[in-house]
Write a protein that holds these residues in place. Structure first.
Motif, short mmCIF file in Angstrom:
data_model
loop_
_atom_site.label_atom_id
_atom_site.label_comp_id
_atom_site.label_asym_id
_atom_site.label_seq_id
_atom_site.Cartn_x
_atom_site.Cartn_y
_atom_site.Cartn_z
N VAL A 29 16.03 14.66 9.84
CA VAL A 29 15.22 13.48 9.60
C VAL A 29 15.66 12.42 10.60
N GLY A 30 14.72 11.96 11.40
CA GLY A 30 15.03 10.95 12.41
C GLY A 30 15.06 9.55 11.82
N ASN A 79 17.26 14.24 16.40
CA ASN A 79 18.58 14.73 16.76
C ASN A 79 19.65 14.09 15.88
N TYR A 80 20.44 14.94 15.26
CA TYR A 80 21.51 14.49 14.37
C TYR A 80 22.47 13.55 15.10
N ILE A 133 20.78 15.09 8.24
CA ILE A 133 20.48 16.44 7.78
C ILE A 133 20.28 16.35 6.27
N TRP A 134 19.12 16.81 5.82
CA TRP A 134 18.80 16.84 4.39
C TRP A 134 18.43 18.25 4.00
N THR A 135 18.40 18.52 2.72
CA THR A 135 17.79 19.75 2.24
C THR A 135 16.28 19.53 2.25
N ILE A 179 15.00 27.63 14.45
CA ILE A 179 13.54 27.48 14.55
C ILE A 179 13.17 26.12 13.97
N ASP A 180 12.55 25.32 14.81
CA ASP A 180 12.11 24.00 14.37
C ASP A 180 10.66 24.07 13.93
#
Length: 121
Positions: A10-11, A19-20, A26-28, A73-74
């Motif tokens: 999530v940006g 990008n982290y 980073i989320w579920t 895979i995005d």
């Protein structure tokens, strides 16, 4: 399939990248879809096909080029809910940010990477 094992980037609100290392999180996938206020039935529907499609993409690409042991895979859902592949990263996808979010998933991915000789895992 265990729905909490899907992770999303999530940006930040002021950037178009997710990008982290540039301020993203980073989320579920469950957390993201709940944040979007989707009902449980819609959450399950949105991600039902991800494992099958991910495996299919991985098999096709691995058959085209040897040595592709791991892939990131995005995926993206558009405003109409259609699923799209944005890109496939095959050059050491980053899983280190998962260490804080889900240690079990992180350890599993690290083990896979080490099993085929990835030195930075």
């Amino acid at each position: 399939m265990d729905l909490h094992r899907f992770f999303v980037k999530v940006g930040t609100a002021d950037r178009i990248v997710t990008n982290y290392y540039q301020g993203g999180q980073i989320w579920t996938i469950r957390k993201l879809l709940k944040h979007k206020r989707l009902p449980e039935s819609a959450i399950k529907s949105k991600i039902r096909d991800l494992p099958r499609l991910s495996e299919k993409v991985s098999r096709v690409l691995a058959a085209k080029r040897s040595g592709m042991y791991e892939m990131g895979i995005d995926w993206a859902f558009d405003k109409n809910g259609k699923l799209w592949i944005l890109e496939v990263n095959s050059n050491h996808p980053q899983f280190h940010p998962l260490r804080k979010l889900d240690r079990t998933a992180y350890n599993r991915m690290r083990s896979f990477a080490r099993s085929y000789g990835r030195c930075d895992a």
